[in-house]
Design an enzyme around this catalytic site. Structure first.
Site, PDB file in Angstrom:
ATOM      1  N   LYS A 270     -10.065  30.974  37.820  1.00 48.03           N
ATOM      2  CA  LYS A 270     -11.331  31.682  37.699  1.00 48.03           C
ATOM      3  C   LYS A 270     -11.433  32.375  36.344  1.00 48.03           C
ATOM      4  CE  LYS A 270     -12.715  30.811  41.941  1.00 48.03           C
ATOM      5  NZ  LYS A 270     -13.969  30.132  42.299  1.00 48.03           N
TER       6      LYS A 270
ATOM      7  N   HIS B  56     -17.211  20.817  47.107  1.00 47.07           N
ATOM      8  CA  HIS B  56     -16.713  22.191  47.164  1.00 47.07           C
ATOM      9  C   HIS B  56     -16.094  22.509  48.524  1.00 47.07           C
ATOM     10  CE1 HIS B  56     -17.616  26.500  48.306  1.00 47.07           C
ATOM     11  NE2 HIS B  56     -16.839  26.672  47.253  1.00 47.07           N
TER      12      HIS B  56
END
Length: 375
Positions: A175, A306
């Site tokens: 991230k 996802h």
């Protein structure tokens, strides 16, 4: 010829606690709180001939009770239907809830039912779902996300990445999107140096950059040889994503937050990404996902669905272009089976349907359920 019919439907909601509160860029920009749990909607469908199917949808942070409430409103309409007629059933349920639209909570509630019907159909055929759909491959490239969140230190991410690779996972995603872009670059630099140049590496900004920051960061990130930059901009900024995709050599990935095929159509039409990332539970299930996949393939896009690897492994295996599937171990306690990873790929199980059954732990975490028809 006799046709089987749906005789019993069980809908339930369960709350999966996370071992560690999870933070991505949305937490560090003050838009969300750390995630501590995931709420699931399960649909279990049984036919008069004794065939069974299971499906699920989910919600992070909010929306789980709403999904369950809507599913309960329309669930009884499944009784007496031929489970093979998935498209017709999907349309029937959409019209039953037409006043709440064809996106968001409404379609996410129907997704659990739709997935269960596809699971059931594949089981009746005695085939893994990927084979029923028409698989292009028996395994799919896989990357790990769950070890790369922003609450983890660089050393923690390194350790988890090393373990993932040793477990047969092929790529690592971390991230980014912190308010301090220099810290983002420091983390990416450290992980790339740890992994070496040959390990596939992705980054995910979770929609937290504006257009200027995304372009500036995208140019800085070119040197790392990333597989993609994910969600650099707001999920609905198709034009901004398109401009970014045209300006950078690094591929742009997005789509996970969109909740209908229609919303993805705009991404595809504007060439807003190189890698499209639909989520079957979010867009309304496998029926809708397959429509979207056809459009994406026609446009020449790569695919990386996802979350929900238990569903998406099968859908990715049936995509004509070599895809990626996202590895998350969060859902492991919900199911009795485990998906196998080796040599950087996730293996399609040979068990019929999705190849998963609900665990006793999933039953224990169930907070409410409702049944229609004869058990």
């Amino acid at each position: 010829m006799t046709h089987d019919t749906i005789r019993h439907v069980r809908l339930s909601t369960a709350t999966l606690p996370l071992a560690t509160p999870i933070s991505d860029a949305k937490v560090f920009t003050g838009r969300q709180r750390p995630m501590t749990e995931v709420v699931f909607l399960f649909a279990e469908i049984r036919t008069a001939e004794g065939h069974e199917g299971i499906g699920f949808s989910y919600s992070k942070r909010a929306g789980g009770p709403a999904q369950y409430a809507h599913a309960k409103e329309v669930g009884e309409l499944l009784l007496g239907e031929d489970p093979s007629d998935i498209g017709r059933i999907n349309t029937k349920l959409l019209w039953a809830g037409a006043s709440v639209g064809r996106s968001g909570v409404a379609t996410q509630a129907l997704a659990a039912i739709d997935v269960a019907l596809w699971d059931l159909k594949a089981k009746r055929a005695g085939l893994p779902l990927a084979k029923l759909l028409g698989a292009h491959r028996d395994s799919v490239r896989t990357y790990n996300t769950s070890g790369g969140f922003l609450q983890a230190s660089i050393e923690e991410i390194k350790d988890r990445a090393t373990r993932s690779l040793s477990d047969g996972i092929g790529g690592i995603k971390i991230k980014v999107g912190l308010p301090d872009s220099a810290e983002d670059l420091r983390r990416v630099t450290a992980i790339r140096e740890h992994l070496g140049d040959d390990v596939p590496l992705m980054v995910d900004a979770n929609q937290q950059w504006d257009r200027a920051t995304a372009l500036r960061m995208g140019r800085r990130l070119e040197e790392f040889g990333l597989v993609w930059i994910e969600e650099p901009l707001d999920a609905y900024d198709a034009e901004g994503h398109a401009a970014l995709a045209a300006a950078l050599d690094t591929p742009i990935a997005t789509g996970e937050m969109l909740a209908s095929v229609a919303e993805h159509e705009r991404l595809i039409a504007t060439r807003a990404c190189d890698v499209i990332q639909p989520d079957a539970p979010r867009v309304g299930g496998i029926t809708q996902f397959l429509k979207l996949a056809t459009l994406a393939d026609h446009a020449g896009l790569d695919l990386a669905p996802h979350f929900a690897m238990e569903i998406h492994l099968h859908l990715a295996a049936a995509y004509p272009r070599e895809p990626w599937v996202e590895h998350f171990d969060w859902l492991d306690p919900l199911f009795n089976e485990r998906l196998e990873t080796r040599d950087g790929r996730m293996v399609v199980p040979d068990r019929p349907g999705l190849g998963v059954t609900l665990s006793d732990q999933a039953r224990a975490w169930t907070t409410d359920s409702v049944e229609f028809g004869a058990a």
